[in-house]
Design a protein around this motif. Structure first.
Motif, PDB file in Angstrom:
ATOM      1  N   UNK A   1       0.855  -1.186   0.000  1.00 43.20           N
ATOM      2  CA  UNK A   1       0.000   0.000   0.000  1.00 43.20           C
ATOM      3  C   UNK A   1       0.886   1.229   0.000  1.00 43.20           C
ATOM      4  N   UNK A   2       0.618   2.177  -0.892  1.00 43.34           N
ATOM      5  CA  UNK A   2       1.472   3.364  -0.949  1.00 43.34           C
ATOM      6  C   UNK A   2       1.133   4.349   0.163  1.00 43.34           C
ATOM      7  N   UNK A   3       2.095   5.163   0.509  1.00 46.66           N
ATOM      8  CA  UNK A   3       1.807   6.273   1.420  1.00 46.66           C
ATOM      9  C   UNK A   3       0.982   7.289   0.650  1.00 46.66           C
ATOM     10  N   UNK A   4       0.369   8.210   1.359  1.00 42.98           N
ATOM     11  CA  UNK A   4      -0.418   9.263   0.716  1.00 42.98           C
ATOM     12  C   UNK A   4       0.466  10.062  -0.240  1.00 42.98           C
TER      13      UNK A   4
ATOM     14  N   UNK B   1       2.060   9.296  -7.885  1.00 44.97           N
ATOM     15  CA  UNK B   1       1.615   8.362  -8.925  1.00 44.97           C
ATOM     16  C   UNK B   1       0.408   8.928  -9.671  1.00 44.97           C
ATOM     17  N   UNK B   2      -0.549   9.453  -8.925  1.00 43.44           N
ATOM     18  CA  UNK B   2      -1.754  10.002  -9.549  1.00 43.44           C
ATOM     19  C   UNK B   2      -1.431  11.204 -10.424  1.00 43.44           C
ATOM     20  N   UNK B   3      -0.489  12.021  -9.973  1.00 46.84           N
ATOM     21  CA  UNK B   3      -0.088  13.186 -10.768  1.00 46.84           C
ATOM     22  C   UNK B   3       0.525  12.736 -12.090  1.00 46.84           C
TER      23      UNK B   3
ATOM     24  N   UNK C   1      -6.132  13.175  -9.997  1.00 51.96           N
ATOM     25  CA  UNK C   1      -5.974  13.628  -8.619  1.00 51.96           C
ATOM     26  C   UNK C   1      -6.808  12.732  -7.706  1.00 51.96           C
ATOM     27  N   UNK C   2      -6.711  12.933  -6.407  1.00 50.29           N
ATOM     28  CA  UNK C   2      -7.429  12.084  -5.450  1.00 50.29           C
ATOM     29  C   UNK C   2      -8.932  12.093  -5.702  1.00 50.29           C
TER      30      UNK C   2
END
Length: 177
Positions: A41-44, A50-52, A57-58
């Motif tokens: 599980x990735x950190x925030x 990664x999302x960027x 975005x979240x």
């Protein structure tokens, strides 16, 4: 939500390899592989990077559309008969939404109930026949192919003064019928 699967979907949509995504995020290919297989599980902070890179975005990434019903068949519709007219609720769940579309057939010489002032707006489209829209002290004829619109701050109802059945679609917003 399956985080790894969704990341993989976004990555493949952009035609990125695991290695390309890893390089752009300054991570290892192995980490991306483990992430996509839900082994880590990735950190925030890492997820944000990664999302960027994936161009999202979240908010957009975690937004899941509700599976809503788009089509309503005639067997799902609800009809109620009154003296001289009938109403069919075209969307059976419309009371839960912002507007309420109904189909009305009014017999010759009949009229709908007298609806009292309330908050909202109503729209009608005459499919067949001719009606008289009564709004407060006004009475206006409305024929097939014509429509009416009102802010419902006065008593209102419909009369069929003709010798033929009148058919119309009436939409109330918010639901009122």
């Amino acid at each position: 939500m399956n985080l790894g699967v969704k990341i993989k979907e976004k990555r493949t949509l952009l035609q990125l390899t695991q290695e390309e995504l890893a390089n752009r995020c300054e991570l290892t290919k192995g980490y991306i592989s483990q992430l996509e297989n839900d082994k880590v599980s990735p950190s925030i902070e890492t997820l944000e990077i990664i999302l960027e890179v994936l161009g999202t975005n979240f908010s957009d990434f975690f937004h899941e559309e509700k599976n809503q019903q788009l089509i309503f068949t005639d067997d799902e519709q609800y009809e109620k008969k009154f003296e001289g007219y009938s109403q069919t609720w075209l969307v059976p769940t419309s009371q839960e939404h912002s507007m309420e579309p109904i189909y009305i057939e009014i017999e010759p010489g009949a009229e709908t109930f007298n609806d009292y002032p309330h908050n909202g707006e109503e729209f009608g489209y005459v499919i067949e026949g001719e009606i008289v829209v009564v709004f407060g002290s006004m009475k206006k004829a409305c024929r097939a192919g014509e429509s009416f619109y009102m802010i419902t701050n006065s008593n209102h109802y419909i009369i069929n003064n003709s010798d033929k059945v009148a058919k119309l679609v009436w939409v109330s917003c918010p639901p009122n019928f």
